[in-house]
Enzyme design. Structure first.
Site, PDB file in Angstrom:
ATOM      1  N   GLU A 235      -3.282   7.606  -4.142  1.00  0.00           N
ATOM      2  CA  GLU A 235      -3.224   6.345  -3.385  1.00  0.00           C
ATOM      3  C   GLU A 235      -3.172   5.157  -4.332  1.00  0.00           C
ATOM      4  OE1 GLU A 235      -5.774   5.264   0.327  1.00  0.00           O
ATOM      5  OE2 GLU A 235      -6.826   4.412  -1.406  1.00  0.00           O
TER       6      GLU A 235
ATOM      7  N   TYR B  17       0.860  -1.191   0.000  1.00  0.00           N
ATOM      8  CA  TYR B  17       0.000   0.000   0.000  1.00  0.00           C
ATOM      9  C   TYR B  17       0.887   1.229   0.000  1.00  0.00           C
ATOM     10  CZ  TYR B  17      -2.993   3.751   1.753  1.00  0.00           C
ATOM     11  OH  TYR B  17      -3.651   4.948   1.902  1.00  0.00           O
TER      12      TYR B  17
END
Length: 381
Positions: A189, A101
């Site tokens: 993101e 992530y």
């Protein structure tokens, strides 16, 4: 402005981030053609601005043309939490060894960009922060320097990325920061940032929010976003230069200044009401703008009562009163209005409304009293 996944990936690709080959399409036949061109297996992904696409049946793997046709037919037009799928993204399926992530956003308290990285990708980052906080690395970036490759390597190392992909992860983080800073994003993101079996690092998803205040610097951003699913009232408001956000409640809100409108929403909620919108008429609003704002508020069929909360500075309360009168003459609202006028020309404004004797319009002296009254009216009291 939130971007669809494929739009975010296209931005990533421009800045050197590795992404899968893919095409956005809007018809079944184009989906099949794209799949045949890209090569099987492919993933057919619904392009909507909402999470939970996979659980809703909006992400499917196709091994051949028949499956591509079937999945595209099922996904195009699919309603995912109120968002209708009008575009699907066809991309070559990726082999995944590991999911990481990565994201960059603005930390307002620190007044710096914040880079977050975790080896626990593929799940909501809130879950990682709560259950395994030691696996979430947070690193503030000096905005005058930017994210250096040395810093990125340290973040990847501290985050315990596999030794043989630390360089690749660092490259991805530097490219992600380049997207964030050069595209004027408020959020960039990747979840997941994958490592393939041959040890390549690639963005498998993209979540990007662009700062609308910087749109004048990016004419190429004008075509981005999900205009097909945009609320028509918000679209009309944007065309008129009015700051309007539709909410889920039944009390229309108009104020002048974002801070005052936010406070009004809070006070209405404290009294048990649910705002139907955020509408900032802005400073210096004249009668014409006020009438425009009333039209936008009443376009929402859920509105049962409306609250005007005006604190006049450069906005004159007499102009607000005249705008409300003009709106009543043309629109003839059937819902009650509570009006609180304070500040510049407030006495004149209240006198104008009193003389006009508009039906179903109530004057209030304080914001708290106005909120209490409009909530009672919305509930039929």
């Amino acid at each position: 402005m939130d971007l669809l996944e494929y739009q975010g990936k296209q931005l990533f690709g421009r800045h050197g981030l590795a992404v899968s080959d893919g095409k956005p399409v809007t018809t079944v036949e184009d989906a099949v053609a794209a799949a045949n061109e890209i090569g099987y297996p492919v993933v057919v992904k619904a392009q909507v601005l909402i999470g939970g696409r996979g659980k809703a049946g909006g992400v499917k793997l196709a091994a051949n043309e028949d499956e591509a046709r079937e999945h595209a037919s099922n996904i195009l037009g699919l309603d995912i939490k109120g968002h209708i799928t009008r575009t699907v993204w066809i991309e070559h399926a990726s082999d995944i060894d590991t999911e990481y992530y990565a994201s960059i956003l603005l930390d307002r308290s620190a007044k710096k960009p914040l880079l977050m990285f975790s080896i626990e990708g593929g799940v909501e980052i809130e879950t990682v922060a709560e259950e395994t906080p030691e696996k979430l690395i947070k690193h503030h970036i000096d905005p005058l320097v930017g994210l250096t490759r040395e810093e990125a390597i340290k973040v990847a190392t501290d985050g315990k990325a596999a030794d043989d992909v630390i360089e690749g992860v660092a490259d991805a983080l530097v490219a992600l920061y380049e997207v964030w800073i050069e595209e004027d994003a408020s959020l960039a993101e990747i979840n997941p940032l994958i490592v393939t079996p041959d040890r390549k690092v690639k963005a498998l998803d993209a979540k990007v929010t662009l700062d609308g205040n910087a749109a004048f610097r990016h004419p190429d951003h004008a075509e981005l976003g999900d205009s097909a699913n945009a609320d028509p009232i918000e679209v009309k408001a944007a065309e008129q230069g009015v700051t309007y956000v539709k909410l889920d409640g039944d009390i229309g809100i108009l104020g002048n200044g974002a801070g005052l409108v936010m406070s009004t929403l809070d006070v209405v909620a404290q009294h048990g009401g649910t705002p139907a919108n955020f509408l900032d008429a802005g400073g210096g609003s004249d009668a014409a703008k006020v009438k425009q704002a009333v039209e936008l508020i009443l376009a929402n069929e859920n509105v049962k009562a409306v609250l005007f909360n005006i604190f006049g500075g450069i906005t004159r309360c007499d102009e607000v009163a005249n705008g409300l009168i003009a709106a009543f003459e043309d629109l003839k609202p059937s819902v009650p209005f509570v009006v609180r006028l304070d500040g510049t020309n407030d006495v004149q404004g209240r006198e104008i409304l009193e003389q006009a004797a508009l039906p179903n319009v109530y004057a209030a002296k304080t914001m708290d009293g106005a909120a209490e009254q409009v909530v009672a009216l919305a509930k039929g009291a």
